[in-house]
Design a protein around this motif. Structure first.
Motif, PDB file in Angstrom:
ATOM      1  N   ARG A  72      -4.781 -13.740  -7.197  1.00  0.00           N
ATOM      2  CA  ARG A  72      -5.272 -12.565  -6.471  1.00  0.00           C
ATOM      3  C   ARG A  72      -4.448 -11.181  -6.900  1.00  0.00           C
ATOM      4  O   ARG A  72      -3.253 -11.563  -7.201  1.00  0.00           O
ATOM      5  CB  ARG A  72      -5.177 -12.931  -4.886  1.00  0.00           C
ATOM      6  CG  ARG A  72      -5.693 -11.636  -4.146  1.00  0.00           C
ATOM      7  CD  ARG A  72      -5.690 -11.904  -2.663  1.00  0.00           C
ATOM      8  NE  ARG A  72      -6.384 -11.156  -1.965  1.00  0.00           N
ATOM      9  CZ  ARG A  72      -7.534 -11.168  -1.351  1.00  0.00           C
ATOM     10  NH1 ARG A  72      -8.226 -12.352  -1.619  1.00  0.00           N
ATOM     11  NH2 ARG A  72      -8.127 -10.289  -0.613  1.00  0.00           N
ATOM     12  N   GLU A 115     -10.114 -11.092  -6.737  1.00  0.00           N
ATOM     13  CA  GLU A 115      -9.706 -12.403  -7.015  1.00  0.00           C
ATOM     14  C   GLU A 115     -10.186 -12.986  -8.328  1.00  0.00           C
ATOM     15  O   GLU A 115     -11.089 -12.318  -8.784  1.00  0.00           O
ATOM     16  CB  GLU A 115     -10.324 -13.633  -5.998  1.00  0.00           C
ATOM     17  CG  GLU A 115      -9.568 -13.551  -4.464  1.00  0.00           C
ATOM     18  CD  GLU A 115     -10.362 -14.733  -3.726  1.00  0.00           C
ATOM     19  OE1 GLU A 115     -11.306 -15.298  -3.999  1.00  0.00           O
ATOM     20  OE2 GLU A 115     -10.024 -14.432  -2.429  1.00  0.00           O
ATOM     21  N   ASP A 165       0.818  -1.159  -0.035  1.00  0.00           N
ATOM     22  CA  ASP A 165       0.160  -0.108  -0.003  1.00  0.00           C
ATOM     23  C   ASP A 165       0.681   1.209   0.117  1.00  0.00           C
ATOM     24  O   ASP A 165       0.621   2.178  -0.682  1.00  0.00           O
ATOM     25  CB  ASP A 165      -1.004   0.088   1.051  1.00  0.00           C
ATOM     26  CG  ASP A 165      -2.098  -1.121   1.201  1.00  0.00           C
ATOM     27  OD1 ASP A 165      -2.216  -1.714   0.041  1.00  0.00           O
ATOM     28  OD2 ASP A 165      -2.404  -1.389   2.409  1.00  0.00           O
ATOM     29  N   MET A 221      -0.655 -10.654  -6.249  1.00  0.00           N
ATOM     30  CA  MET A 221      -0.757 -10.845  -4.771  1.00  0.00           C
ATOM     31  C   MET A 221      -0.602 -12.221  -4.211  1.00  0.00           C
ATOM     32  O   MET A 221      -0.910 -12.803  -3.218  1.00  0.00           O
ATOM     33  CB  MET A 221      -1.927  -9.917  -4.184  1.00  0.00           C
ATOM     34  CG  MET A 221      -1.907  -8.736  -4.375  1.00  0.00           C
ATOM     35  SD  MET A 221      -3.447  -7.949  -3.587  1.00  0.00           S
ATOM     36  CE  MET A 221      -3.143  -8.259  -1.611  1.00  0.00           C
ATOM     37  N   LEU A 274      -3.790  -6.880  -6.838  1.00  0.00           N
ATOM     38  CA  LEU A 274      -4.201  -5.443  -6.459  1.00  0.00           C
ATOM     39  C   LEU A 274      -4.106  -4.519  -7.780  1.00  0.00           C
ATOM     40  O   LEU A 274      -3.244  -4.561  -8.472  1.00  0.00           O
ATOM     41  CB  LEU A 274      -3.262  -5.037  -5.442  1.00  0.00           C
ATOM     42  CG  LEU A 274      -3.248  -3.544  -5.034  1.00  0.00           C
ATOM     43  CD1 LEU A 274      -4.384  -3.282  -4.187  1.00  0.00           C
ATOM     44  CD2 LEU A 274      -1.955  -3.075  -4.520  1.00  0.00           C
ATOM     45  N   GLU A 320      -8.567  -4.963  -4.310  1.00  0.00           N
ATOM     46  CA  GLU A 320      -8.050  -6.372  -4.135  1.00  0.00           C
ATOM     47  C   GLU A 320      -8.965  -7.418  -4.866  1.00  0.00           C
ATOM     48  O   GLU A 320     -10.271  -7.441  -4.420  1.00  0.00           O
ATOM     49  CB  GLU A 320      -7.582  -6.811  -2.921  1.00  0.00           C
ATOM     50  CG  GLU A 320      -6.664  -5.966  -2.174  1.00  0.00           C
ATOM     51  CD  GLU A 320      -6.234  -6.278  -0.658  1.00  0.00           C
ATOM     52  OE1 GLU A 320      -6.750  -7.501  -0.425  1.00  0.00           O
ATOM     53  OE2 GLU A 320      -5.692  -5.472  -0.033  1.00  0.00           O
TER      54      GLU A 320
END
Length: 372
Positions: free
Chosen positions: A178, A201, A48, A170, A180, A199
């Motif tokens: 996954r 999936e 982040d 991710m 971001l 985020e």
């Protein structure tokens, strides 16, 4: 300074313009430190911080470019260029039109540079004008400022009115990839930079970044929904409905600003009194708001998709303290304010209502950022 409209002000004075950009340069440096402080307090992950720092750095370079463009504002030939327009009521930032013009300038920067003398030639002409003609080289200084402006634009790495989505891997969640996804806009409704992180999936057969159909569709969808007037819940549900094999698990939005300063903005309420009492020096005359909205998935359900198919849809957790009919569309909202030490002392002494749940990040005279 002149006020062309009810909500805007033009920085037509050279010194006022340079003070404005110098102040914002320092504030943006403090914001990077704030992100680091939030990471140290486990409020932001390392990823982040990297993403936010990247956009804040781009924003800093954008302000540098604008400061070069308006370096000679109010002097000689620069009058035809106009002056920086600032939203004095809602943001304290330049109006979005400034970034749109900058994007247009960037498209033509190479052509402008090709038609200009190079920097060394301009410097040589300045010296001849000063020594031989005993004149101030104002026109040459203006030409140099414009050359430096276009050079800055050709370097890129700027914060534009629209900064298209990018992805970061991710890892996997079970048999799902996954990602971001992050993007940013300079919202024209409020004249503020806004940063989004989502985020996701991915249950598709082809990884999202390599999917030549889904990825362009995702980018276009997200940019069309990036408006401050839309809640996170509306954005997430719309994305969830449009992409059956992409599952938005977490969505965050960071509003950078407004910036308050008695010199440039019109603020009402406690902040006006705080800045008026605290500002013994120009360096103390500012405060910057920072708002973080978060929306988390709290489960899933199945619903029909097409004639025979089914798709998984997310169930989002909403703020339990909202009244249900006028919910904020977020799981939680965290407000913060960044300000120098002296205004913070006045804030603590006055203790005005509404600031109790606001996180305070205080900048010491040495530049250190402390959280209260």
């Amino acid at each position: 300074m002149t006020a062309p409209g009810h909500d805007h002000i033009e920085l037509t004075d050279t010194h006022a313009s340079r003070r404005y950009f110098r102040r914002f340069g320092l504030i943006l440096q403090h914001l990077v430190r704030v992100a680091g402080t939030m990471h140290a307090n486990d409020q932001l992950s390392r990823k982040d911080v990297q993403v936010l720092t990247d956009y804040l750095t781009r924003l800093d370079y954008t302000f540098n470019a604008l400061s070069t463009k308006y370096l000679m504002v109010g002097c000689g030939p620069s009058r035809s260029l106009g002056s920086l327009t600032v939203d004095k009521r809602d943001s304290g930032f330049p109006v979005a039109t400034e970034l749109m013009r900058m994007a247009n300038d960037a498209q033509q920067a190479s052509r402008h540079l090709a038609d200009m003398p190079d920097a060394d030639e301009l410097k040589a002409q300045m010296i001849r004008t000063i020594i031989a003609d005993h004149e101030s080289p104002t026109r040459l200084q203006f030409a140099m400022s414009q050359r430096l402006y276009y050079e800055e634009l050709t370097r890129g790495y700027l914060f534009w009115a629209q900064n298209d989505p990018q992805w970061e891997a991710m890892g996997n969640e079970g048999n799902r990839r996954r990602f971001l996804i992050h993007w940013a806009v300079y919202d024209s409704q409020v004249n503020l930079p806004v940063i989004y992180l989502m985020e996701v999936e991915d249950s598709g057969k082809v990884a999202l970044p390599k999917d030549g159909f889904r990825w362009p569709g995702v980018q276009a969808h997200l940019m069309s929904q990036s408006m401050a007037g839309l809640t996170l819940l509306t954005i997430a549900r719309g994305f969830d409905a449009d992409f059956d094999d992409l599952h938005p698990k977490r969505l965050r939005r960071y509003h950078i600003g407004p910036m308050y300063a008695s010199t440039y903005t019109e603020q009402s309420g406690p902040l006006r009194q705080i800045l008026e009492q605290a500002c013994s020096s120009e360096e103390d005359d500012w405060a910057l708001a920072w708002t973080q909205e978060e929306l988390d998935s709290d489960g899933t359900r199945e619903e029909r998709s097409g004639w025979f198919g089914k798709a998984q849809r997310e169930i989002y957790a909403l703020d339990p303290f909202s009244d249900g009919t006028a919910h904020t569309g977020a799981t939680r909202t965290q407000r913060a304010i960044i300000l120098p030490q002296r205004p913070f002392q006045v804030l603590a002494e006055l203790s005005p209502p509404g600031f109790g749940d606001v996180h305070k990040f205080v900048v010491s005279p040495s530049g250190q950022v402390l959280r209260y």
